[in-house]
Design a protein around this motif. Structure first.
Motif, mmCIF file in Angstrom:
data_model
loop_
_atom_site.group_PDB
_atom_site.id
_atom_site.type_symbol
_atom_site.label_atom_id
_atom_site.label_comp_id
_atom_site.label_asym_id
_atom_site.label_seq_id
_atom_site.Cartn_x
_atom_site.Cartn_y
_atom_site.Cartn_z
ATOM 1 N N ARG A 1 -2.023 36.658 11.690
ATOM 2 C CA ARG A 1 -2.455 37.833 12.457
ATOM 3 C C ARG A 1 -2.439 39.107 11.614
ATOM 4 N N ASP A 2 -1.423 39.281 10.781
ATOM 5 C CA ASP A 2 -1.289 40.511 10.005
ATOM 6 C C ASP A 2 -1.987 40.447 8.652
ATOM 7 N N THR A 3 -2.685 39.350 8.367
ATOM 8 C CA THR A 3 -3.477 39.222 7.144
ATOM 9 C C THR A 3 -4.913 39.626 7.444
ATOM 10 N N SER A 4 -5.484 40.452 6.602
ATOM 11 C CA SER A 4 -6.883 40.855 6.770
ATOM 12 C C SER A 4 -7.763 39.999 5.862
ATOM 13 N N GLY A 5 -9.089 40.128 6.054
ATOM 14 C CA GLY A 5 -10.003 39.520 5.099
ATOM 15 C C GLY A 5 -10.915 38.444 5.618
ATOM 16 N N LEU B 1 -5.692 39.126 -2.321
ATOM 17 C CA LEU B 1 -5.020 40.246 -2.949
ATOM 18 C C LEU B 1 -3.726 40.492 -2.187
ATOM 19 N N ALA B 2 -2.670 40.795 -2.901
ATOM 20 C CA ALA B 2 -1.396 41.092 -2.245
ATOM 21 C C ALA B 2 -0.670 42.185 -3.008
ATOM 22 N N LEU B 3 -0.032 43.034 -2.265
ATOM 23 C CA LEU B 3 0.889 44.000 -2.854
ATOM 24 C C LEU B 3 2.286 43.441 -2.621
ATOM 25 N N VAL B 4 3.005 43.154 -3.707
ATOM 26 C CA VAL B 4 4.363 42.621 -3.577
ATOM 27 C C VAL B 4 5.359 43.679 -4.017
ATOM 28 N N VAL B 5 6.562 43.599 -3.495
ATOM 29 C CA VAL B 5 7.570 44.596 -3.829
ATOM 30 C C VAL B 5 8.157 44.307 -5.219
ATOM 31 N N GLY B 6 8.503 45.344 -5.916
ATOM 32 C CA GLY B 6 9.111 45.219 -7.238
ATOM 33 C C GLY B 6 8.074 44.994 -8.336
ATOM 34 N N VAL C 1 5.770 39.708 -0.242
ATOM 35 C CA VAL C 1 4.639 40.578 0.099
ATOM 36 C C VAL C 1 5.174 41.823 0.805
ATOM 37 N N ALA C 2 4.686 42.981 0.398
ATOM 38 C CA ALA C 2 5.129 44.247 0.992
ATOM 39 C C ALA C 2 4.811 44.265 2.487
ATOM 40 N N GLY C 3 5.788 44.659 3.277
ATOM 41 C CA GLY C 3 5.603 44.769 4.714
ATOM 42 C C GLY C 3 5.714 43.468 5.482
ATOM 43 N N ASP C 4 6.113 42.392 4.814
ATOM 44 C CA ASP C 4 6.247 41.096 5.476
ATOM 45 C C ASP C 4 7.562 41.065 6.252
ATOM 46 N N GLU C 5 7.472 41.144 7.577
ATOM 47 C CA GLU C 5 8.680 41.216 8.398
ATOM 48 C C GLU C 5 9.423 39.892 8.480
ATOM 49 N N LYS C 6 8.730 38.779 8.256
ATOM 50 C CA LYS C 6 9.383 37.469 8.366
ATOM 51 C C LYS C 6 10.072 37.043 7.068
ATOM 52 N N TYR C 7 9.398 37.242 5.935
ATOM 53 C CA TYR C 7 9.939 36.756 4.661
ATOM 54 C C TYR C 7 10.228 37.892 3.676
ATOM 55 N N GLY C 8 10.072 39.128 4.125
ATOM 56 C CA GLY C 8 10.133 40.254 3.207
ATOM 57 C C GLY C 8 11.518 40.804 2.948
ATOM 58 N N ASP C 9 11.515 41.941 2.233
ATOM 59 C CA ASP C 9 12.739 42.628 1.834
ATOM 60 C C ASP C 9 12.684 44.037 2.427
ATOM 61 N N ARG C 10 13.442 44.269 3.473
ATOM 62 C CA ARG C 10 13.359 45.545 4.186
ATOM 63 C C ARG C 10 13.786 46.734 3.332
ATOM 64 N N GLU C 11 14.783 46.533 2.497
ATOM 65 C CA GLU C 11 15.244 47.645 1.666
ATOM 66 C C GLU C 11 14.179 48.090 0.680
ATOM 67 N N ARG D 1 2.454 47.989 7.343
ATOM 68 C CA ARG D 1 2.110 46.633 7.771
ATOM 69 C C ARG D 1 2.188 45.719 6.559
ATOM 70 N N MET D 2 1.922 44.432 6.773
ATOM 71 C CA MET D 2 1.931 43.485 5.672
ATOM 72 C C MET D 2 0.664 43.633 4.827
#
Length: 339
Positions: free
Chosen positions: A165-169, A197-202, A276-286, A298-299
């Motif tokens: 749902r939160d993936t576009s394209g 394409l994905a924006l990942v944290v770090g 992946v930035a903004g991923d509420e299920k597998y992401g890193d909130r900090e 958003r993701m």
């Protein structure tokens, strides 16, 4: 309150039971609460599934009678008035339920506006983030329901694949089952190139990297179903290539899939330590919090392109640009590097 009154067999030969189905004459009696109410407003209230235009037509043609007499729309009711209703084609419970679950006009227009390619076999939608591909899990409708409602003449519309749902394209929809079977075969044989394409944290430290780790679904964590790297899972292959680093904050990646497992990119990226930035299920909130000032809300995962070759046809390739809010975040991150 009004109450149903059985049909008077001396006045009408239609059985009283017909009034429940809307196929015969029926009678209602005005109660104390209807005193002084206009007959047109009264009918619109009790005949909720009948268009107001039809209410005025049956009044105009004299099919509605109050105490045996024709009534104009402005006629005021009195307690005990007996109102004759003509046979009307009323909606069934199933029809009303279907209408409640039908996609809204705004969703149909939104999805139609996101179509980026259409031919005799396919519809390609640049699916917006936040829109489901199909109804379910509390949602009455998604992309496929909106397309079916917009194109009722296309009886065999089916999703070729799915996006979160939160993936576009890029999202493929087949117009015919024969096309659907052909494209599913390409997916099974891994003859369809899917790039994201994905924006990942770090800061992604690995350069180009292929992750070949099995994934298992429906492992519960805190009561929620998730996907995890697991020895007993299905094979999953993802190749990540960095396109741009934004200091230590984030990295823009080009991603190609060797398989198409549920949440594959998200789980492999998180397993590599760069969700992946903004991923509420597998992401890193900090680490996500550090990207909030740049507009992250958003993701950031986008299905960028699909390429495949069908039998007897030229190679087919379609791509979809990331949405404007995506580009706005990238631009702010670039500005942050300069400052």
């Amino acid at each position: 309150m009004s109450r149903s009154v059985p049909t008077d067999s001396r006045l009408d030969k239609t059985p009283a039971s017909a009034s429940a189905t809307g196929t015969g004459v029926s009678y209602v009696e005005a109660g104390e609460g209807e005193a002084g109410q206009r007959i047109d407003n009264f009918l619109s209230r009790i005949l909720k599934d009948v268009p107001r235009s039809l209410v005025y037509r049956i009044l105009r043609t004299g099919e509605v009678r109050v105490n045996g007499k024709r009534a104009k729309p402005e006629h005021r009711l009195a307690p005990g008035d007996r109102i004759r209703l003509p046979p009307l084609q009323r909606k069934t419970d199933e029809q009303r339920a279907a209408e409640r679950s039908a996609p809204s006009r705004s969703l149909r227009d939104f999805v139609s506006g996101a179509i980026i390619h259409e031919d005799r076999d396919l519809i390609v939608v640049n699916k917006p983030a936040g829109v489901a591909v199909h109804g379910g899990s509390g949602l009455s409708a998604g992309v496929i329901e909106a397309l079916r409602a917009t194109h009722p003449e296309l009886k065999e519309l089916e999703l070729v694949h799915r996006l979160d749902r939160d993936t576009s394209g890029v999202l493929l929809v087949a117009k015919r089952r024969a096309v659907l079977r052909e494209l599913h075969a390409l997916l099974r044989e891994r003859d369809m190139e899917k790039r994201y394409l994905a924006l990942v944290v770090g800061r992604w430290p690995f350069g180009a990297k292929t992750i070949d780790l099995p994934l298992k679904t429906n492992l519960k964590q805190g009561g929620e179903r998730v996907v995890r790297v697991h020895a007993d899972g299905q094979q999953a292959i993802t190749t990540f290539k960095p396109l741009q680093h934004f200091g230590k904050l984030a990295t823009l990646l080009d991603i190609s899939l060797g398989t198409g497992r549920t949440h594959q990119i998200r789980v492999h990226a998180a397993h590599a330590g760069h969700p992946v930035a903004g991923d509420e299920k597998y992401g890193d909130r900090e680490r996500d919090a550090k990207l909030k000032p740049f507009g992250l809300n958003r993701m950031f995962l986008h299905a960028h392109s699909l390429t495949f070759e069908r039998k007897g046809a030229k190679p087919f390739s379609v791509s979809a640009p990331p949405p404007p809010d995506w580009q706005a975040v990238i631009d702010k991150l670039k500005q942050g590097l300069k400052s």
